[in-house]
Scaffold this active site. Structure first.
Site, mmCIF file in Angstrom:
data_model
loop_
_atom_site.group_PDB
_atom_site.id
_atom_site.type_symbol
_atom_site.label_atom_id
_atom_site.label_comp_id
_atom_site.label_asym_id
_atom_site.label_seq_id
_atom_site.Cartn_x
_atom_site.Cartn_y
_atom_site.Cartn_z
ATOM 1 C CG HIS A 57 -0.626 0.469 2.385
ATOM 2 N ND1 HIS A 57 -0.151 -0.620 3.455
ATOM 3 C CD2 HIS A 57 -0.219 1.416 3.249
ATOM 4 C CE1 HIS A 57 0.249 0.079 4.508
ATOM 5 N NE2 HIS A 57 0.256 1.329 4.252
ATOM 6 C CG ASP B 226 -0.049 -3.841 2.802
ATOM 7 O OD1 ASP B 226 0.543 -3.455 1.821
ATOM 8 O OD2 ASP B 226 -0.541 -3.297 4.060
ATOM 9 C CB SER C 299 3.069 2.106 5.760
ATOM 10 O OG SER C 299 1.800 2.059 6.211
#
Length: 350
Positions: free
Chosen positions: A85, A116, A199
């Site tokens: 992502h 992911d 992230s």
């Protein structure tokens, strides 16, 4: 990439931690006068500083046209592992190393949104790249001290601390422009602060080993998405290395490592239009469900001891299991409840 993801994990709503802006936040720093510390405190401080010196050079900032996130130097060829992502739909990136202010060009190697994870590669890797050392996920224990490293809000090279709060969490991300709604099992929960931009960064133990990739942070569903302090999630190192190795070698994932029944299903609604299970709409010939006698039209209501209310709960239940596991599947056929012993297979990849 999205500014945030939201997903239900137990009683928390989980937000993704890629930043929606490529402009770093401003920050001020202050210093306090030194005070005497107990010997134990000094030793812990020394340990923190050693880990930071060891690992922070391996953590980078990744910038796309729509936002920024973090990544970890995976090898000396310039491969960098991050969240799917974070890369979103982009194929080119600007990467800023921890010891530099000059962005480097990078391109996409491959992405695997189901877990992911993604790998990008520096176009012209500089000398002196320092690949991170990944630890053994099986040795992660509750209470272990963790440091989360990344670029929250564009503040490159930031570090927060906490502990391992739980292991084995299964978390579902929502569908959004930058996330396909992955359901990820065996995640590490940490109290180290994970914020937008973290992230793809590193969750590290005091042995200077990466034990996970920072991926999600929790928000309060009852307060319009306000941050829930001290609840973050990281993809475990074993999953990261297993997927990254395949992406680098083959450009795709050939072994997902994820459990599957070998069916296609959708949410089943009862006569009152309430979710009441997952109805089987296709069965793979020779697959686990087929071998156990499960047929099209059967409605799965339980996997092991886990109730199945809809397709999402079936996906979540399977994400917490591993291929080869033998489990009981409870289902209804023609209004009658039945059970089948199923040896789970491996989720097929595109």
């Amino acid at each position: 990439m999205p500014g945030a993801l939201a997903a239900v994990a137990a009683l928390v709503v989980v937000a993704g931690c890629s930043s929606g802006s490529s402009s770093p936040a401003s920050a001020t720093s202050s210093s306090a006068s030194a005070s005497a510390q107990p010997a134990g405190g000094i030793q812990l401080q020394d340990s923190y500083q050693k880990v930071i010196a060891d690992v922070l050079p391996s953590v980078v900032q990744i910038t796309t046209a729509s936002g920024l996130g973090s990544g970890i130097v995976y090898d000396n060829k310039g491969d960098i592992v991050t969240n799917a992502h974070v890369v979103g739909t982009a194929t080119t990136f600007a990467v800023t190393l921890a010891n530099s202010t000059k962005p480097l060009d990078a391109t996409l190697v491959a992405s695997y949104p189901d877990s992911d994870l993604a790998v990008i590669r520096l176009t012209s890797p500089p000398g002196g790249l320092k690949p991170a050392v990944f630890g053994d996920s099986g040795k992660v224990r509750l209470g272990q001290i963790t440091l989360a490293m990344g670029s929250p809000l564009g503040l490159t090279g930031s570090v927060t601390d906490g502990i391992v709060s739980a292991t084995g969490r299964t978390v579902s991300e929502p569908n959004s422009a930058g996330s396909p709604g992955a359901t990820i099992g065996n995640m590490v929960q940490t109290s180290a602060a994970i914020n937008p931009g973290n992230s793809g960064g590193a969750l590290v133990n005091l042995n200077s080993q990466v034990i996970g990739i920072n991926t999600l942070a929790a928000t309060e569903p009852e307060t319009n998405g306000a941050a829930a302090p001290g609840i973050g999630f990281a993809i475990p190192a074993s999953t990261v290395t297993g997927i990254a190795d395949q992406l680098i070698k083959d450009g795709k994932v050939t072994n997902s490592g994820r459990a599957a029944l070998g069916i296609t299903a959708r949410t089943y609604f009862d006569q009152d239009f309430r979710p009441a299970g997952a109805v089987v709409v296709a069965v793979s010939a020779g697959g686990p469900a087929d071998s156990a006698g499960i047929q099209v039209g059967d409605v799965i209501t339980k996997v092991g001891d886990t109730p199945i209310e809809d397709l999402n709960s079936l996906t979540t239940a399977l994400a917490s299991l591993t291929p080869g596991t033998r489990t009981t599947v409870t289902y209804t056929r023609d209004g009658q409840s039945r059970t089948a012993e199923v040896t789970l297979g491996t989720l097929q990849t595109p």
